[in-house]
Scaffold this motif. Structure first.
Motif, PDB file in Angstrom:
ATOM      1  N   MET A 288     -70.203 -61.456 -37.867  1.00  0.00           N
ATOM      2  CA  MET A 288     -71.434 -62.173 -37.501  1.00  0.00           C
ATOM      3  C   MET A 288     -72.237 -62.489 -38.753  1.00  0.00           C
ATOM      4  O   MET A 288     -72.378 -61.641 -39.644  1.00  0.00           O
ATOM      5  CB  MET A 288     -72.285 -61.335 -36.551  1.00  0.00           C
ATOM      6  N   ARG A 289     -72.726 -63.709 -38.847  1.00  0.00           N
ATOM      7  CA  ARG A 289     -73.623 -64.113 -39.926  1.00  0.00           C
ATOM      8  C   ARG A 289     -74.887 -64.675 -39.276  1.00  0.00           C
ATOM      9  O   ARG A 289     -74.823 -65.633 -38.499  1.00  0.00           O
ATOM     10  CB  ARG A 289     -72.975 -65.148 -40.811  1.00  0.00           C
ATOM     11  N   VAL A 290     -76.040 -64.066 -39.581  1.00  0.00           N
ATOM     12  CA  VAL A 290     -77.294 -64.411 -38.896  1.00  0.00           C
ATOM     13  C   VAL A 290     -78.252 -65.068 -39.875  1.00  0.00           C
ATOM     14  O   VAL A 290     -78.453 -64.582 -40.999  1.00  0.00           O
ATOM     15  CB  VAL A 290     -77.948 -63.157 -38.279  1.00  0.00           C
ATOM     16  N   THR A 291     -78.833 -66.177 -39.439  1.00  0.00           N
ATOM     17  CA  THR A 291     -79.901 -66.853 -40.189  1.00  0.00           C
ATOM     18  C   THR A 291     -81.168 -66.796 -39.338  1.00  0.00           C
ATOM     19  O   THR A 291     -81.179 -67.279 -38.197  1.00  0.00           O
ATOM     20  CB  THR A 291     -79.537 -68.318 -40.469  1.00  0.00           C
ATOM     21  N   ALA A 292     -82.234 -66.185 -39.865  1.00  0.00           N
ATOM     22  CA  ALA A 292     -83.464 -65.991 -39.095  1.00  0.00           C
ATOM     23  C   ALA A 292     -84.615 -66.802 -39.687  1.00  0.00           C
ATOM     24  O   ALA A 292     -84.805 -66.835 -40.903  1.00  0.00           O
ATOM     25  CB  ALA A 292     -83.824 -64.511 -39.048  1.00  0.00           C
ATOM     26  N   ASP A 293     -85.370 -67.468 -38.808  1.00  0.00           N
ATOM     27  CA  ASP A 293     -86.594 -68.186 -39.181  1.00  0.00           C
ATOM     28  C   ASP A 293     -87.648 -67.808 -38.140  1.00  0.00           C
ATOM     29  O   ASP A 293     -87.863 -68.516 -37.156  1.00  0.00           O
ATOM     30  CB  ASP A 293     -86.341 -69.695 -39.193  1.00  0.00           C
ATOM     31  N   ILE A 294     -88.292 -66.662 -38.365  1.00  0.00           N
ATOM     32  CA  ILE A 294     -89.170 -66.074 -37.356  1.00  0.00           C
ATOM     33  C   ILE A 294     -90.609 -66.054 -37.855  1.00  0.00           C
ATOM     34  O   ILE A 294     -90.894 -65.486 -38.923  1.00  0.00           O
ATOM     35  CB  ILE A 294     -88.705 -64.637 -37.017  1.00  0.00           C
ATOM     36  N   GLU A 295     -91.494 -66.661 -37.096  1.00  0.00           N
ATOM     37  CA  GLU A 295     -92.920 -66.636 -37.440  1.00  0.00           C
ATOM     38  C   GLU A 295     -93.461 -65.244 -37.136  1.00  0.00           C
ATOM     39  O   GLU A 295     -93.284 -64.725 -36.031  1.00  0.00           O
ATOM     40  CB  GLU A 295     -93.668 -67.686 -36.629  1.00  0.00           C
ATOM     41  N   PRO A 296     -94.139 -64.607 -38.080  1.00  0.00           N
ATOM     42  CA  PRO A 296     -94.585 -63.217 -37.873  1.00  0.00           C
ATOM     43  C   PRO A 296     -95.813 -63.136 -36.963  1.00  0.00           C
ATOM     44  O   PRO A 296     -96.580 -64.089 -36.818  1.00  0.00           O
ATOM     45  CB  PRO A 296     -94.913 -62.747 -39.298  1.00  0.00           C
ATOM     46  N   GLY A 297     -95.983 -61.945 -36.354  1.00  0.00           N
ATOM     47  CA  GLY A 297     -97.200 -61.644 -35.607  1.00  0.00           C
ATOM     48  C   GLY A 297     -97.377 -62.376 -34.297  1.00  0.00           C
ATOM     49  O   GLY A 297     -98.515 -62.554 -33.859  1.00  0.00           O
ATOM     50  N   VAL A 298     -96.284 -62.783 -33.637  1.00  0.00           N
ATOM     51  CA  VAL A 298     -96.390 -63.479 -32.354  1.00  0.00           C
ATOM     52  C   VAL A 298     -96.259 -62.456 -31.231  1.00  0.00           C
ATOM     53  O   VAL A 298     -95.312 -61.679 -31.196  1.00  0.00           O
ATOM     54  CB  VAL A 298     -95.295 -64.562 -32.211  1.00  0.00           C
ATOM     55  N   HIS A 299     -97.240 -62.459 -30.308  1.00  0.00           N
ATOM     56  CA  HIS A 299     -97.248 -61.500 -29.211  1.00  0.00           C
ATOM     57  C   HIS A 299     -97.140 -62.215 -27.862  1.00  0.00           C
ATOM     58  O   HIS A 299     -97.728 -63.292 -27.669  1.00  0.00           O
ATOM     59  CB  HIS A 299     -98.528 -60.647 -29.229  1.00  0.00           C
ATOM     60  N   VAL A 300     -96.396 -61.597 -26.952  1.00  0.00           N
ATOM     61  CA  VAL A 300     -96.253 -62.119 -25.586  1.00  0.00           C
ATOM     62  C   VAL A 300     -96.378 -60.948 -24.611  1.00  0.00           C
ATOM     63  O   VAL A 300     -96.256 -59.786 -24.998  1.00  0.00           O
ATOM     64  CB  VAL A 300     -94.896 -62.826 -25.374  1.00  0.00           C
ATOM     65  N   MET A 301     -96.635 -61.275 -23.333  1.00  0.00           N
ATOM     66  CA  MET A 301     -96.659 -60.261 -22.293  1.00  0.00           C
ATOM     67  C   MET A 301     -95.264 -60.140 -21.681  1.00  0.00           C
ATOM     68  O   MET A 301     -94.639 -61.141 -21.327  1.00  0.00           O
ATOM     69  CB  MET A 301     -97.657 -60.650 -21.190  1.00  0.00           C
ATOM     70  N   GLY A 302     -94.758 -58.900 -21.585  1.00  0.00           N
ATOM     71  CA  GLY A 302     -93.443 -58.735 -21.002  1.00  0.00           C
ATOM     72  C   GLY A 302     -92.962 -57.299 -21.074  1.00  0.00           C
ATOM     73  O   GLY A 302     -93.713 -56.382 -21.435  1.00  0.00           O
ATOM     74  N   ASN A 303     -91.706 -57.130 -20.718  1.00  0.00           N
ATOM     75  CA  ASN A 303     -91.047 -55.833 -20.782  1.00  0.00           C
ATOM     76  C   ASN A 303     -90.096 -55.856 -21.972  1.00  0.00           C
ATOM     77  O   ASN A 303     -89.135 -56.628 -21.997  1.00  0.00           O
ATOM     78  CB  ASN A 303     -90.279 -55.576 -19.475  1.00  0.00           C
ATOM     79  N   ALA A 304     -90.374 -55.009 -22.951  1.00  0.00           N
ATOM     80  CA  ALA A 304     -89.607 -55.044 -24.201  1.00  0.00           C
ATOM     81  C   ALA A 304     -88.132 -54.745 -23.975  1.00  0.00           C
ATOM     82  O   ALA A 304     -87.253 -55.377 -24.575  1.00  0.00           O
ATOM     83  CB  ALA A 304     -90.203 -54.051 -25.196  1.00  0.00           C
ATOM     84  N   THR A 305     -87.844 -53.819 -23.083  1.00  0.00           N
ATOM     85  CA  THR A 305     -86.442 -53.452 -22.834  1.00  0.00           C
ATOM     86  C   THR A 305     -85.670 -54.634 -22.248  1.00  0.00           C
ATOM     87  O   THR A 305     -84.551 -54.947 -22.661  1.00  0.00           O
ATOM     88  CB  THR A 305     -86.369 -52.255 -21.885  1.00  0.00           C
ATOM     89  N   ASP A 306     -86.283 -55.296 -21.269  1.00  0.00           N
ATOM     90  CA  ASP A 306     -85.605 -56.433 -20.636  1.00  0.00           C
ATOM     91  C   ASP A 306     -85.452 -57.601 -21.595  1.00  0.00           C
ATOM     92  O   ASP A 306     -84.410 -58.272 -21.610  1.00  0.00           O
ATOM     93  CB  ASP A 306     -86.382 -56.882 -19.390  1.00  0.00           C
ATOM     94  N   LEU A 307     -86.473 -57.885 -22.391  1.00  0.00           N
ATOM     95  CA  LEU A 307     -86.368 -58.988 -23.344  1.00  0.00           C
ATOM     96  C   LEU A 307     -85.319 -58.685 -24.412  1.00  0.00           C
ATOM     97  O   LEU A 307     -84.572 -59.578 -24.833  1.00  0.00           O
ATOM     98  CB  LEU A 307     -87.730 -59.262 -23.986  1.00  0.00           C
ATOM     99  N   ARG A 308     -85.251 -57.446 -24.838  1.00  0.00           N
ATOM    100  CA  ARG A 308     -84.214 -57.075 -25.812  1.00  0.00           C
ATOM    101  C   ARG A 308     -82.829 -57.277 -25.185  1.00  0.00           C
ATOM    102  O   ARG A 308     -81.895 -57.743 -25.836  1.00  0.00           O
ATOM    103  CB  ARG A 308     -84.395 -55.633 -26.270  1.00  0.00           C
ATOM    104  N   ARG A 309     -82.703 -56.941 -23.889  1.00  0.00           N
ATOM    105  CA  ARG A 309     -81.439 -57.137 -23.191  1.00  0.00           C
ATOM    106  C   ARG A 309     -81.081 -58.625 -23.135  1.00  0.00           C
ATOM    107  O   ARG A 309     -79.910 -59.006 -23.283  1.00  0.00           O
ATOM    108  CB  ARG A 309     -81.532 -56.552 -21.784  1.00  0.00           C
TER     109      ARG A 309
END
Length: 421
Positions: A288-309
């Motif tokens: 696997m080769r991953v390229t990330a372009d992630i804006e820092p400090g973004v918050h959302v409402m949700g369930n962390a376990t489910d979103l990670r899944r």
């Protein structure tokens, strides 16, 4: 409108006939009395006053007068009958005498006979313009009433249509109000019952699926222990361990698909950190080769376990089926950016591989449970629940999921969620 016109004619006919006849009788009687009791030298002034003030003309009746028939009206025969009953059967009527139009009626004073002319306007009923005006008023009132009735009928149907569309999209609609016409009450009651039944079926299915999947874990664990203790060749051991691992992964997918997500468990999540962890974990996967372009400090409402899944399922889907053509690696791009539309801030999360993608007409099939696009994405070893789990969790988070082919090849999964400020 036709019924209304017929009703008006029926109701108006009798009073109009009586009123017209009484007016003619009254005018003739009063005029005859005035002429009879007035002085001879004052009659000219009296006749002039009648013409100028009352619109009543008196002329002598001659044998050579050119007399036209009475006015052509459906009411005229009845008016004539009433007037002749009061003034005498020899009373004559005409619509024109010697070329002068009007409502002419004859009467006698002693042996002399006279014509009395009334202006037609005094005897006319509703004119064409008046009929048109009344018809317009009634037409407007009818349209307003029809619009109100149409709204009363269409509003419940529109509400039912929206609820049915929500059902088709996998959402649970709000309960429809059971009020209004009896047909609407029955339709809404049946629809509400159907929604409850579907929800119960869904709950039972999830419970059964979770129960079966959980129970299968026990014999799998026992098989794993027995395999470790068995005297087998390395090749046979590795093959059986691979099979058991695949079975365990499929059971894990069943459990993830059946596991409910309650909105009450939602808390603010730093989605930027979560995506960063997913990206770093993906980089540790061989090939696997991953390229990330992630804006820092973004918050959302949700369930962390489910979103990670959700993100792990997309990564696993890319690892299995998204290998870059001509290379032995899978290239995965992870992007996260906040966008403002109409004053509302939303975060767009995009994960895409550089593989072969899937046929455009079959993309929607990927979201359905137990569906795999083997011909487009290679041979599948899972249960076909990866993107079904993603859509299920995304729907519970009130987010928008878009799956499409990436420009240049590969599959792109985009998730749009509301930002917590």
């Amino acid at each position: 409108m036709a019924s209304w016109i017929g009703m008006i004619n029926a109701v108006q006919r009798g009073p109009q006939v009586k009123q017209t006849a009484e007016l003619v009788i009254s005018v003739v009687t009063i005029t005859r009395a005035a002429l009879t009791h007035s002085a001879i030298d004052l009659r000219k002034e009296l006749l002039f006053d009648l013409v100028s003030n009352e619109g009543i003309r008196i002329t002598a009746l001659m044998d050579n007068d050119v007399v036209d028939p009475p006015p052509d009206s459906t009411l005229m025969p009845e008016i004539e009958a009433i007037v002749k009953e009061k003034l005498g059967t020899d009373t004559r009527f005409s619509s024109r005498v010697n070329g002068v139009p009007g409502f002419w009626i004859s009467f006698k004073i002693d042996d002399d006979e006279y014509w009395l002319m009334l202006e037609r306007e005094r005897l006319a009923g509703l004119s064409g313009v008046q009929w048109l005006g009344w018809a317009g008023v009634v037409g407007i009132l009818s349209l307003l009433g029809a619009a109100l009735i149409s709204r009363l009928v269409n509003l419940p149907l529109a509400r039912l249509t929206v609820a049915a569309r929500d059902i088709a999209q996998g959402k649970r609609p709000d309960r429809l109000p059971e009020k209004g016409a009896q047909e609407i009450i029955e339709a809404n009651r049946s629809f509400n019952q159907m929604v409850e039944d579907l929800q119960q079926v869904e709950s039972d299915r999830a419970l059964i699926l979770a129960g079966i999947s959980h129970d299968l874990r026990t014999p799998l664990t026992r098989m794993q222990l027995e395999l470790e203790m068995a005297n087998l060749s390395t090749e046979a051991r590795d093959g059986m361990q691979s099979d058991i691992g695949q079975m365990d992964a499929i059971i894990g997918q069943f459990l993830d698909y059946a596991r409910p997500t309650e909105a009450a468990s939602f808390v603010p999540i730093d989605i930027s950190d979560l995506l960063g962890d997913v990206g770093r974990a993906a980089e540790r996967i061989p090939g696997m080769r991953v390229t990330a372009d992630i804006e820092p400090g973004v918050h959302v409402m949700g369930n962390a376990t489910d979103l990670r899944r959700v993100f792990n399922n997309v990564v696993e889907n890319a690892r299995r089926y998204g290998a870059t053509p001509g290379l032995d690696i899978t290239e995965l791009d992870i992007a996260c950016h906040v966008k403002t539309n109409g004053g509302i801030k939303r975060v767009a999360i995009c994960l895409q591989d550089h593989g072969c993608g899937v046929p455009a007409g079959q993309i929607e099939q990927l979201k359905k449970p137990f569906t795999r696009m083997d011909t487009a994405r290679g041979q599948a070893n899972g249960a076909g629940l990866g993107l079904a789990i993603v859509e299920r969790v995304v729907g519970r988070h009130n987010a928008a999921l878009t799956v499409r082919n990436r420009d240049g090849g590969g599959l792109q999964v985009e998730l749009v969620m509301a930002v917590v400020l």
